[in-house]
Write an enzyme that holds these catalytic residues in place. Sequence first.
Site, PDB file in Angstrom:
ATOM      1  N   ARG A  47      37.740  36.790  55.204  1.00  0.00           N
ATOM      2  CA  ARG A  47      37.519  37.579  53.990  1.00  0.00           C
ATOM      3  C   ARG A  47      36.988  38.972  54.370  1.00  0.00           C
ATOM      4  O   ARG A  47      37.030  39.899  53.556  1.00  0.00           O
ATOM      5  CB  ARG A  47      36.539  36.858  53.061  1.00  0.00           C
ATOM      6  CG  ARG A  47      36.765  37.215  51.596  1.00  0.00           C
ATOM      7  CD  ARG A  47      35.839  36.463  50.658  1.00  0.00           C
ATOM      8  NE  ARG A  47      34.470  36.822  50.907  1.00  0.00           N
ATOM      9  CZ  ARG A  47      33.475  35.957  51.181  1.00  0.00           C
ATOM     10  NH1 ARG A  47      33.708  34.666  51.207  1.00  0.00           N
ATOM     11  NH2 ARG A  47      32.256  36.374  51.417  1.00  0.00           N
ATOM     12  N   TYR A  99      51.119  54.524  35.028  1.00  0.00           N
ATOM     13  CA  TYR A  99      51.398  53.091  35.013  1.00  0.00           C
ATOM     14  C   TYR A  99      50.562  52.442  33.915  1.00  0.00           C
ATOM     15  O   TYR A  99      49.339  52.515  33.941  1.00  0.00           O
ATOM     16  CB  TYR A  99      51.096  52.496  36.384  1.00  0.00           C
ATOM     17  CG  TYR A  99      51.205  50.998  36.399  1.00  0.00           C
ATOM     18  CD1 TYR A  99      52.374  50.372  35.969  1.00  0.00           C
ATOM     19  CD2 TYR A  99      50.155  50.204  36.812  1.00  0.00           C
ATOM     20  CE1 TYR A  99      52.473  48.991  35.956  1.00  0.00           C
ATOM     21  CE2 TYR A  99      50.251  48.825  36.817  1.00  0.00           C
ATOM     22  CZ  TYR A  99      51.407  48.228  36.372  1.00  0.00           C
ATOM     23  OH  TYR A  99      51.511  46.872  36.354  1.00  0.00           O
ATOM     24  N   ASP A 177      47.509  57.971  43.055  1.00  0.00           N
ATOM     25  CA  ASP A 177      48.418  56.827  43.147  1.00  0.00           C
ATOM     26  C   ASP A 177      49.728  57.363  43.735  1.00  0.00           C
ATOM     27  O   ASP A 177      50.464  58.113  43.077  1.00  0.00           O
ATOM     28  CB  ASP A 177      48.619  56.230  41.746  1.00  0.00           C
ATOM     29  CG  ASP A 177      49.517  54.990  41.770  1.00  0.00           C
ATOM     30  OD1 ASP A 177      50.285  54.822  42.741  1.00  0.00           O
ATOM     31  OD2 ASP A 177      49.469  54.201  40.807  1.00  0.00           O
ATOM     32  N   LYS A 202      55.479  47.699  46.018  1.00  0.00           N
ATOM     33  CA  LYS A 202      56.682  48.474  45.727  1.00  0.00           C
ATOM     34  C   LYS A 202      57.373  48.888  47.030  1.00  0.00           C
ATOM     35  O   LYS A 202      57.643  48.055  47.872  1.00  0.00           O
ATOM     36  CB  LYS A 202      56.306  49.654  44.834  1.00  0.00           C
ATOM     37  CG  LYS A 202      55.512  49.248  43.576  1.00  0.00           C
ATOM     38  CD  LYS A 202      56.319  48.336  42.690  1.00  0.00           C
ATOM     39  CE  LYS A 202      55.703  48.007  41.354  1.00  0.00           C
ATOM     40  NZ  LYS A 202      54.485  47.211  41.368  1.00  0.00           N
TER      41      LYS A 202
END
Length: 382
Positions: A47, A99, A177, A202
């Site tokens: 983690r 978005y 972004d 993406k």
Amino acid sequence: MDPSTRVVRPISEADPTFGGLVPPIYPSTTYRRATDGSYPGGHSYSRDQNPTTEPAEQMLATLEEGAEALLFSSGMAAAAALLDSCEPGTHVVAPRHMYWTMRRWFESEVARGRLAGLTLVDATDPEAWRTAFDNRVAPGAPLLAWIETPANPTGDITDLLAVSELAHEAGAVVVADNTVATPAHTRPIEFGVDVVFHSATKQLNGHGDVLAGALVCAAPDALWDRVRHERGYRGAVLGPFEAWLLLRGMRTLFLRVRQSSASAALIADALANHQGLRSVLYPGLSHHPHHDVAARQMHDGFGMLLSIRLRGGAEAARRVLGRLELFTDATSLGSVESLVEHRSMVEGAGTPVPDDLLRLSIGIEHAADLLSDLRQALDPER
Ligand code: PLP
């Protein structure tokens, strides 16, 4: 060395045992501790760090010319880690067209009192950003400027350099972004951005088979330390198998991006004066209102995302979508296959996206095939 060369170089240091040219996958969640309490292999628990994730993070940091990158289990998980690491009372300034889930999430965070304020601006106008910074919710409130360029789905362009300068003058942290542009077209850190965000789901991965998010910092600082801790506390890490797939995907980023962008440009050009269309939204078109800004901050093309607005409104858009054969009606973007979506229907009431808009994500099929599919859908009589 050009980044397109660097990403395909063998990553042999990741496999010191056998010298394989691609790194192995390390599924172990835990690592042996030495008697003095140290970790001889430099890893303790997955983690916090994972030896498969690290080369993927290094590759992305190299691509973005940033100092460090962190991978997350999705783009939204990366955004959540960043927002939760900001100072309490932060005011976010973001584009009106962006978005939609991100915008709605920002709105819900304000409603829940976890963000002090949100101003949505016409992101193409630097003055609108300046006004929003000046009118933040309280004088001196911590500011986060969230840029998305080109914007999904309208293709709006934000001037990265101008907005970063204004934001820094106002004391804001600047995040971009870069999902739609990818580092193959734009490296926002060059223009003064502090943190680059990606939905790596993406084009970075590019094959529609990994959900992932990423942040890249220009320089590590207190905020970056908090982001790293936040990822560990919440456990929103990317699994080693996904990290390995993403690493493989990034090695062919430039090939895929060049192909998709060139096709998108060709299609945008071919349809620019089509009688059935009100407009083609693509920053590569010379008559796009912000083409000059796009040309300054994008190189080797203008991306795979292009939207078309139909004469005849939502009904015409639905009809055209229904006739398309090569474009699959599915959400997301940036995969090898071309996708289409009627965004206003998906986003529902309150969306700023016009109801006559179809969003196209251009894949790596032959451009002539994609164009003829669009032509037959637009002109079924011919
Ligand atoms: N940013 C943009 C521009 C996107 O298109 C998406 C997803 O569609 C996201 C962020 C969210 O990323 P993810 O779906 O990986 O959580």
